[in-house]
Design an enzyme around this catalytic site. Structure first.
Site, PDB file in Angstrom:
ATOM      1  N   GLY A 117      35.316  35.930  50.116  1.00 38.80           N
ATOM      2  CA  GLY A 117      36.570  36.665  50.344  1.00 38.80           C
ATOM      3  C   GLY A 117      37.743  36.008  49.639  1.00 38.80           C
ATOM      4  O   GLY A 117      37.619  34.934  49.051  1.00 38.80           O
ATOM      5  N   ARG A 202      48.822  38.022  39.665  1.00 37.75           N
ATOM      6  CA  ARG A 202      47.808  38.727  38.872  1.00 37.75           C
ATOM      7  C   ARG A 202      47.988  40.231  39.051  1.00 37.75           C
ATOM      8  O   ARG A 202      48.362  40.694  40.130  1.00 37.75           O
ATOM      9  CB  ARG A 202      46.406  38.330  39.322  1.00 37.75           C
ATOM     10  CG  ARG A 202      46.178  36.834  39.331  1.00 37.75           C
ATOM     11  CD  ARG A 202      44.716  36.470  39.325  1.00 37.75           C
ATOM     12  NE  ARG A 202      43.995  36.807  40.531  1.00 37.75           N
ATOM     13  CZ  ARG A 202      42.734  36.401  40.761  1.00 37.75           C
ATOM     14  NH1 ARG A 202      42.098  35.685  39.846  1.00 37.75           N
ATOM     15  NH2 ARG A 202      42.121  36.727  41.879  1.00 37.75           N
ATOM     16  N   ARG A 209      34.945  43.485  43.281  1.00 40.49           N
ATOM     17  CA  ARG A 209      33.907  42.666  42.645  1.00 40.49           C
ATOM     18  C   ARG A 209      32.526  43.152  43.058  1.00 40.49           C
ATOM     19  O   ARG A 209      32.404  43.849  44.076  1.00 40.49           O
ATOM     20  CB  ARG A 209      34.078  41.212  43.132  1.00 40.49           C
ATOM     21  CG  ARG A 209      35.434  40.641  42.809  1.00 40.49           C
ATOM     22  CD  ARG A 209      35.960  39.771  43.962  1.00 40.49           C
ATOM     23  NE  ARG A 209      37.376  39.450  43.752  1.00 40.49           N
ATOM     24  CZ  ARG A 209      37.796  38.431  43.037  1.00 40.49           C
ATOM     25  NH1 ARG A 209      36.931  37.612  42.505  1.00 40.49           N
ATOM     26  NH2 ARG A 209      39.081  38.214  42.854  1.00 40.49           N
ATOM     27  N   ASP A 278      30.616  37.131  42.884  1.00 37.72           N
ATOM     28  CA  ASP A 278      31.964  37.384  43.428  1.00 37.72           C
ATOM     29  C   ASP A 278      33.032  37.272  42.343  1.00 37.72           C
ATOM     30  O   ASP A 278      34.199  37.577  42.601  1.00 37.72           O
ATOM     31  CB  ASP A 278      32.275  36.422  44.584  1.00 37.72           C
ATOM     32  CG  ASP A 278      32.107  34.961  44.189  1.00 37.72           C
ATOM     33  OD1 ASP A 278      31.010  34.593  43.733  1.00 37.72           O
ATOM     34  OD2 ASP A 278      33.077  34.193  44.316  1.00 37.72           O
ATOM     35  N   ASN A 279      32.637  36.850  41.148  1.00 37.12           N
ATOM     36  CA  ASN A 279      33.592  36.782  40.038  1.00 37.12           C
ATOM     37  C   ASN A 279      33.291  37.839  38.981  1.00 37.12           C
ATOM     38  O   ASN A 279      33.708  37.710  37.831  1.00 37.12           O
ATOM     39  CB  ASN A 279      33.565  35.390  39.407  1.00 37.12           C
ATOM     40  CG  ASN A 279      34.156  34.328  40.332  1.00 37.12           C
ATOM     41  OD1 ASN A 279      34.914  34.653  41.245  1.00 37.12           O
ATOM     42  ND2 ASN A 279      33.820  33.078  40.101  1.00 37.12           N
ATOM     43  N   ASP A 288      39.015  35.999  37.482  1.00 36.93           N
ATOM     44  CA  ASP A 288      38.884  34.661  38.075  1.00 36.93           C
ATOM     45  C   ASP A 288      38.650  33.579  37.030  1.00 36.93           C
ATOM     46  O   ASP A 288      37.550  33.039  36.871  1.00 36.93           O
ATOM     47  CB  ASP A 288      37.770  34.626  39.139  1.00 36.93           C
ATOM     48  CG  ASP A 288      38.260  35.200  40.456  1.00 36.93           C
ATOM     49  OD1 ASP A 288      39.327  35.837  40.460  1.00 36.93           O
ATOM     50  OD2 ASP A 288      37.578  35.013  41.478  1.00 36.93           O
TER      51      ASP A 288
HETATM   52  P1  AMP Z   1      36.004  30.843  42.754  1.00 34.97           P
HETATM   53  O1  AMP Z   1      34.645  30.433  42.329  1.00 34.97           O
HETATM   54  O2  AMP Z   1      37.123  29.939  42.342  1.00 34.97           O
HETATM   55  O3  AMP Z   1      36.281  32.241  42.340  1.00 34.97           O
HETATM   56  O4  AMP Z   1      36.054  30.782  44.374  1.00 34.97           O
HETATM   57  C1  AMP Z   1      34.972  31.066  45.220  1.00 34.97           C
HETATM   58  C2  AMP Z   1      35.450  31.292  46.642  1.00 34.97           C
HETATM   59  O5  AMP Z   1      36.126  30.149  47.155  1.00 34.97           O
HETATM   60  C3  AMP Z   1      36.424  32.447  46.815  1.00 34.97           C
HETATM   61  O6  AMP Z   1      36.157  33.045  48.047  1.00 34.97           O
HETATM   62  C4  AMP Z   1      37.754  31.767  46.800  1.00 34.97           C
HETATM   63  O7  AMP Z   1      38.739  32.511  47.458  1.00 34.97           O
HETATM   64  C5  AMP Z   1      37.453  30.487  47.550  1.00 34.97           C
HETATM   65  N1  AMP Z   1      38.345  29.390  47.195  1.00 34.97           N
HETATM   66  C6  AMP Z   1      38.363  28.682  46.040  1.00 34.97           C
HETATM   67  N2  AMP Z   1      39.326  27.739  46.082  1.00 34.97           N
HETATM   68  C7  AMP Z   1      39.939  27.850  47.286  1.00 34.97           C
HETATM   69  C8  AMP Z   1      41.017  27.166  47.925  1.00 34.97           C
HETATM   70  N3  AMP Z   1      41.660  26.164  47.335  1.00 34.97           N
HETATM   71  N4  AMP Z   1      41.372  27.581  49.155  1.00 34.97           N
HETATM   72  C9  AMP Z   1      40.726  28.580  49.765  1.00 34.97           C
HETATM   73  N5  AMP Z   1      39.717  29.257  49.226  1.00 34.97           N
HETATM   74  C10 AMP Z   1      39.318  28.905  47.998  1.00 34.97           C
HETATM   75 MG    MG Z   2      36.391  33.921  42.628  1.00 34.28          MG
END
Ligand code: AMP
Ligand code: MG
Length: 527
Positions: A117, A202, A209, A278-279, A288
């Site tokens: 999420g 953004r 996604r 998810d990306n 992302d």
């Molecule tokens: P990403 O691979 O960066 O797209 O992130 C994967 C998941 O981790 C997503 O659900 C992001 O919202 C969550 N996420 C990544 N970094 C953080 C953060 N610093 N705080 C909270 N959620 C994060």
């Molecule tokens: Mg992501």
């Protein structure tokens, strides 16, 4: 004060230039919007205030696409603009304007990760402008119910990279989410070291996604799955309604757009770095930006994400991994396929039909990549052997770690007649003999091209950029920004707005990376 007509005109004009007008333009929960899907899809909550935000940079083109006047970010208005796009409203968020975080799940590095999420993204709403509807989202504006162990923040370094790269990709002509602005704060954020916070605004038609579909499928929520698919079809793929099976048609459209995106990435030397489901955008957008990179010395197996120890998301694997991700999407859509089929034998028929659609991937990706490579090599016509010639070039580039962007850009200087124009490319290869052997075949092939040299070079320069966001360029902008000098971020954005043009005063931005840049690394944990 007298109220003359000219004052009235001025007042009306000032109104369109105020942050109040911006706030009014960003609407939430309008019919057809993602937020209108309701609480099974989004959680409404305010952003966490960010202390003393300051504006780092703004993209004028993105402001234009939203109908916002970029002068809103100038002079004494700058602070109010920064506060708004840090998620700090001047008053409490009115209940009907409350932003939201969306829930999704996904496969990370090939493994089912369950619920993820928007852990650090909050969508402010949608702007309707010039017949387009664009969602406006703050990335890094605090914790949400989906933050898990995260702090809801993004650091300056990764935010500058996302801001610059999403705009760079747009100007390169590659489908992507956009960035309106980047706002910084001295708020400390702990990563491998202590860094500071930033927020990127953004902008895109949809942040849906593959993982959104996987979420409802994995929770056996078929009605929600259908609501989501109907939303995506009605808003973005209305042509699917005419198909026998609109949901298979949705898979097909996503397949096609994703295949095209993979060809675009391979053709420009872009590595995403974290192609988790998810990306992956349902619209086939680049989304992302984390540990991404533009290929410099060409290595087909280049891994740009330091955390990707197995090389799952290596450059050469991107088209294949996208296909794997599309399978996850197809699996999630299965409950919707074959709505009108009789119950008897439905399950088998549905799988058969879905497999047939999935097989089209190669018919989308292959020709898209071939067309791209042909254009990059300057071929107007298609001839047998073109793909081999392209592969042979990649092979010698790989063996010599020849710079991806410079090799293709300089190829336009090669003469059809003789080797007089070879040097700018040839000098990028340590093994000159290997290059010379390839150049002979290339010249033979060019002999069949009807266009004259100038026209061919011009066309090649429209597909082979001179300027990409090299790691060291981003690094320089980041280092200066951490000293509160934001001029390099804006300058780099300006350079990247015209990636295909010659910009003689910015020649240095087109060069090979300096020695100090050789050990720059980016990873998941530094975002
Ligand atoms: P990403 O691979 O960066 O797209 O992130 C994967 C998941 O981790 C997503 O659900 C992001 O919202 C969550 N996420 C990544 N970094 C953080 C953060 N610093 N705080 C909270 N959620 C994060
Ligand atoms: Mg992501």
């Amino acid at each position: 004060m007298s109220f003359s007509p000219s004052n009235a005109v001025r007042a009306a004009r000032d109104d369109t230039l105020s942050m109040d007008a911006v706030a009014r333009a960003i609407r939430i929960g309008e019919p057809g919007s993602f937020a209108a899907l309701g609480t099974d899809f989004v959680t409404r909550l305010p952003a966490t205030p960010t202390p003393d935000p300051y504006l780092i940079a703004i993209s004028r083109e993105t402001a234009d696409s939203l109908g916002f006047d970029a002068s809103l970010a100038e002079g004494d208005k700058r602070a109010a603009f920064a506060a708004y796009f840090a998620g700090n409203p001047t008053r409490d968020w009115p209940a009907d304007a409350m932003p939201y975080a969306a829930v999704y799940s996904g496969h990370q590095f090939g493994v089912w990760a369950g619920q993820l999420g928007d852990g650090r993204a909050l969508t402010l709403g949608e702007v309707e402008h010039d017949d387009a509807r664009l969602e406006v989202q703050l990335k890094g504006a605090g914790r949400t119910p989906y933050s898990r162990m995260g702090d809801g923040r993004a650091v300056l370094r990764s935010s500058i990279r996302e801001f610059l790269c999403s705009e760079a990709m747009h100007h390169l002509g590659i489908p992507t989410t956009r960035a309106l602005a980047i706002v910084g704060s001295d708020l400390p954020v702990r990563r491998e070291t202590i860094e500071t916070a930033a927020i990127v605004t953004r902008v895109t038609p949809s942040f849906v996604r593959f993982g959104h579909f996987e979420h409802f499928y994995s929770n056996d929520r078929v009605a929600d799955l259908k609501t989501l698919a109907d939303h995506v079809i009605d808003r973005f793929y209305p042509q699917c309604r005419q198909a026998d099976d609109p949901y298979l048609a949705l898979l097909d459209e996503t397949l096609r757009n994703t295949a095209q995106l993979m060809a675009d990435w391979q053709g420009i030397g872009f590595c995403h770095g974290v192609m988790n489901t998810d990306n992956m955008s349902i619209l086939g957008l680049t989304i992302d930006y984390g540990p991404f990179g533009f290929m410099e010395g060409f290595n087909a197996h280049h891994i740009c994400n330091h955390s990707d120890t197995q090389g799952r998301y290596a450059y050469s694997r991107q088209p294949q991994v996208a296909y794997w991700n599309l399978f996850c999407l197809a699996q999630a859509l299965v409950p919707l396929f074959g709505e009108n089929l009789p119950e008897e034998g439905r399950a088998e028929r549905v799988v058969e039909e879905a497999q047939k659609v999935m097989e089209r991937y190669k018919t989308y990706f292959g020709p898209a990549l071939e067309a791209k490579m042909r254009a990059k090599l300057g071929f107007e016509t298609a001839r047998e052997g073109d793909a081999t010639l392209a592969n042979e070039l990649f092979e010698i580039m790989h063996n010599n770690r020849a710079d991806f962007t410079l090799t293709f850009r300089n190829l336009a200087k090669l003469s059809k007649a003789d080797a007089s124009g070879d040097a700018p490319v040839r000098d990028l290869f340590l093994d000159r003999a290997a290059f010379d052997a390839w150049a002979v075949k290339y010249r033979e092939r060019l002999a069949h091209e009807p266009r004259d040299a100038a026209v061919r070079a011009e066309a090649m320069n429209r597909v082979n950029p001179k300027y990409v966001l090299r790691n060291h360029l981003a690094e320089q902008a980041i280092r200066q920004a951490s000293e509160k000098d934001f001029s390099e971020v804006q300058r780099l954005l300006d350079v990247l707005r015209h990636p295909y043009d010659e910009q003689p005063h910015y020649e240095a931005y087109a060069g090979l990376p300096p020695d100090w840049a050789s050990d720059l690394e980016v990873s998941c944990s530094s975002s």
